[in-house]
Design a protein around this motif. Structure first.
Motif, mmCIF file in Angstrom:
data_model
loop_
_atom_site.group_PDB
_atom_site.id
_atom_site.type_symbol
_atom_site.label_atom_id
_atom_site.label_comp_id
_atom_site.label_asym_id
_atom_site.label_seq_id
_atom_site.Cartn_x
_atom_site.Cartn_y
_atom_site.Cartn_z
ATOM 1 N N ILE A 61 135.613 30.903 23.867
ATOM 2 C CA ILE A 61 134.196 30.518 23.676
ATOM 3 C C ILE A 61 134.659 29.546 23.348
ATOM 4 O O ILE A 61 134.105 27.858 23.733
ATOM 5 N N ASP A 64 135.456 27.250 26.556
ATOM 6 C CA ASP A 64 133.908 27.252 27.147
ATOM 7 C C ASP A 64 134.658 27.826 28.940
ATOM 8 O O ASP A 64 134.098 26.766 30.019
ATOM 9 N N PRO B 3 130.757 31.808 15.645
ATOM 10 C CA PRO B 3 130.429 32.106 17.190
ATOM 11 C C PRO B 3 129.416 31.517 17.751
ATOM 12 O O PRO B 3 129.457 30.503 18.663
ATOM 13 N N ALA B 4 128.288 31.226 16.807
ATOM 14 C CA ALA B 4 126.814 30.228 18.064
ATOM 15 C C ALA B 4 127.622 28.871 17.662
ATOM 16 O O ALA B 4 127.348 27.872 18.547
ATOM 17 N N ARG B 7 130.762 27.878 19.817
ATOM 18 C CA ARG B 7 129.822 27.534 21.277
ATOM 19 C C ARG B 7 129.019 26.459 21.294
ATOM 20 O O ARG B 7 129.354 25.549 22.806
ATOM 21 N N ALA B 10 131.527 23.591 22.005
ATOM 22 C CA ALA B 10 132.016 24.096 22.845
ATOM 23 C C ALA B 10 131.743 23.966 24.380
ATOM 24 O O ALA B 10 132.497 22.143 25.168
ATOM 25 N N ARG B 11 129.970 23.746 24.175
ATOM 26 C CA ARG B 11 129.869 22.883 25.240
ATOM 27 C C ARG B 11 128.691 21.702 25.116
ATOM 28 O O ARG B 11 129.250 20.403 25.941
ATOM 29 N N THR B 12 128.975 21.179 23.892
ATOM 30 C CA THR B 12 129.193 20.183 24.089
ATOM 31 C C THR B 12 129.763 19.222 24.582
ATOM 32 O O THR B 12 129.767 17.765 25.074
#
Ligand SMILES: Nc1nc2c(ncn2[C@@H]2O[C@H](COP(=O)(O)OP(=O)(O)OP(=O)(O)O)[C@@H](O)[C@H]2O)c(=O)[nH]1
Ligand SMILES: [Mg+2]
Lengths: 146, 347
Positions: A61, A64, B3-4, B7, B10-12
């Motif tokens: 996670i 990514d 976790p949310a 995430r 990490a995605r940003t």
């Protein structure tokens, strides 16, 4: 077109976490695979030996990644791989896919695939095959989002 | 962190790293924050123990409840553009803290020891309320100089037995360190390494390691002497002994990162430096330098965009290609080409 949009598609790299779970203590195979994926232009995150499944999920996670490649020699695949899948799904990371390699008996493969492992590569598989599979299955641009 | 949330962070980061859609909006928001995270840069030769130390420092600060992030950069392959990122192997002590985040980054062909977007990613992490960010540079030695613009405190790590010449002036790292440390002090030669670095620092600094007050006697070295650009840069960062109220002399510490020996003292030294730098206005000056460097980079990217080749592309953009033909055929110089192309830039 600004630089922020120019070539964004090309900037995306396939990211793969290579994980060793369980207690077995060598990672030669994992290193060879890592090297092969590097040569194919992918970004490989290497976590080292003896990680718990919880650690692997957290790492996947944080990093990514698109894929987790699990190397298993200890025979614990029937427990560890479905657990990994379940933990990923619970963490709302269902889109992170799992491939597995190492020593896994042929007859165990269908059950693993039913339990959320995308593909199993038996020892002896060429790196090229793994690369081809990942390239084919990684839909470009599917993960860029905020 | 749940976790949310991990995430989302990490995605940003991926969005900005890939310069994908949404990047401009994220950065516009992130750079408008009132205050950035404290950024600690860790640099030093390959295998010096950077990742091991970063893990120890992360665990140390995380134990105080701080929200802390790590950006660990490894080199990309010049042939394939891929990378094997192995710094995470050392994330053993900090992994147990839920208030930590660790991201491995490829340099993606960028030279200077960081990745192209590393500084932007610090802004992004600040947006997610990290109060501290540790950056591990590629670790190529000499060329790892970009970190001193990006970090509020740069730590230069070395190890015993590298040999005098490499350790000191030649490495080019003497000029960028705010704090120095000899890691692997359990190995023979740590005291020698320490002396070598202290001697090299002694040539540029006066006063004792750490914060030095202005001495009572007048500065023995008249400030009317010409100073080298290198020395002038050090004085801008660390003050001018005898003239400023307080100056900083980079301390040299000994560490055994694997055993956490010396790590709490190092963390304290880093905090003392950042606090000093803040109080004396040096930090603000540094962030101005960083902003200038970033504007120049962004500007050159924008100016070059009409002519730039997409990463991985083989074809030379057509406007440049005709010039390339003529240069290859011995009919024009690259400078002539550049001037002509510049005059055609859209305004
Ligand atoms: N003896 C000793 N070994 C150490 C110490 N700190 C780290 N090491 C070892 O040095 C090796 C390299 O450590 P890393 O932390 O990976 O070094 P690095 O500088 O991050 O390496 P690169 O990122 O590859 O440049 C590992 O085997 C560590 O266990 C120490 O204080 N003493
Ligand atoms: Mg490292």
């Amino acid at each position: 077109m600004t630089p922020a949009t120019a070539g964004a598609a090309q900037r995306r790299k396939i990211r793969v976490l290579i994980a060793k779970v369980g207690l077995d203590g060598h990672d030669v195979g994992a290193r060879v695979v890592a090297r092969g994926l590097l040569d194919a232009g992918m970004e490989v995150i290497y976590t080292g030996l003896r990680r718990t499944t919880e650690d692997v999920v957290r790492a996947a996670i944080e990093e990514d990644v698109d894929w987790i490649g699990v190397s298993i020699l200890s025979g614990a695949h029937q427990v560890l791989l479905p657990k990994l899948r379940r933990l990923l799904d619970e963490a709302e990371a269902g889109d992170i896919r799992i491939i597995a390699g190492g020593i896994i008996p042929q007859e165990d493969i269908p059950a693993l695939c039913e339990n959320g492992v995308s593909q199993v590569f038996l020892s002896g598989t060429s790196i090229a095959e793994i690369v081809d599979y990942l390239m084919r299955e990684s839909a470009p641009q599917s993960k860029d989002m905020t | 962190m749940e976790p949310a949330e991990l995430r989302r962070i990490a995605r940003t980061i991926s969005t900005v790293e890939n310069q994908a859609d949404g990047t401009d909006e994220v950065l516009a928001q992130a750079y408008r924050l009132p205050r950035w995270a404290d950024v600690i840069g860790v640099t030093g030769p390959p295998g010096a123990g950077k990742s091991t130390l970063v893990d120890a420092l992360t665990a140390h600060w995380a134990a105080n409840g701080e929200r802390i992030a790590v950006l660990a950069i490894d080199p990309s392959s010049p042939y394939s553009g891929g990378a094997v990122l192995g710094d995470r192997i050392r994330r053993t002590r900090s992994v147990g803290y839920a208030n930590t985040y660790f991201r491995s980054l490829s340099s993606r062909g960028h030279v200077g020891g960081l990745s192209e977007t590393a500084t932007d990613l610090v802004a992004v992490l600040s947006l997610f309320e990290f109060r501290r960010v540790i950056i591990e540079t590629v670790g190529a030695g000499q060329s790892d100089v970009e970190i001193h613009d990006t970090a509020d405190c740069t730590l230069v790590l070395t190890v015993p037995g590298l040999g005098d010449g490499v350790q000191a002036s030649k490495a080019g790292l003497m000029e960028i360190g705010d704090v120095f440390a000899i890691n692997k002090a359990d190995l023979p030669g740590a005291d020698d390494a320490m002396r070598t670095i202290e001697n090299a620092l002694g040539a540029a600094y006066m006063g004792n390691p750490g914060i030095s007050p202005r001495p009572n006697i007048p500065n023995p070295v008249s400030s009317s002497y010409a100073v080298s650009p290198g020395l002038a840069a050090l004085r801008r960062r660390h003050g001018n002994f005898g003239e400023d109220d307080e100056t900083w002399v980079p301390p040299v510490l000994k560490l055994v990162s694997t055993d956490n020996d010396g790590v709490p003292e190092l963390a304290q030294t880093i905090d003392t430096f950042i606090e000093w730098s803040d109080r004396t206005g040096r930090r603000r000056q540094r962030s101005r330098e960083r902003a200038y460097a970033q504007v120049m980079r962004a500007l050159s990217a924008l100016l070059l965009a009409p002519y730039a080749r997409a990463p991985g592309a083989v074809q030379i953009p057509s406007a440049v290609d005709s010039w390339v033909e003529r240069i290859a055929g011995g009919e024009a110089s690259p400078l002539e080409a550049a001037r002509a192309l510049m005059n055609k830039l859209p305004r």
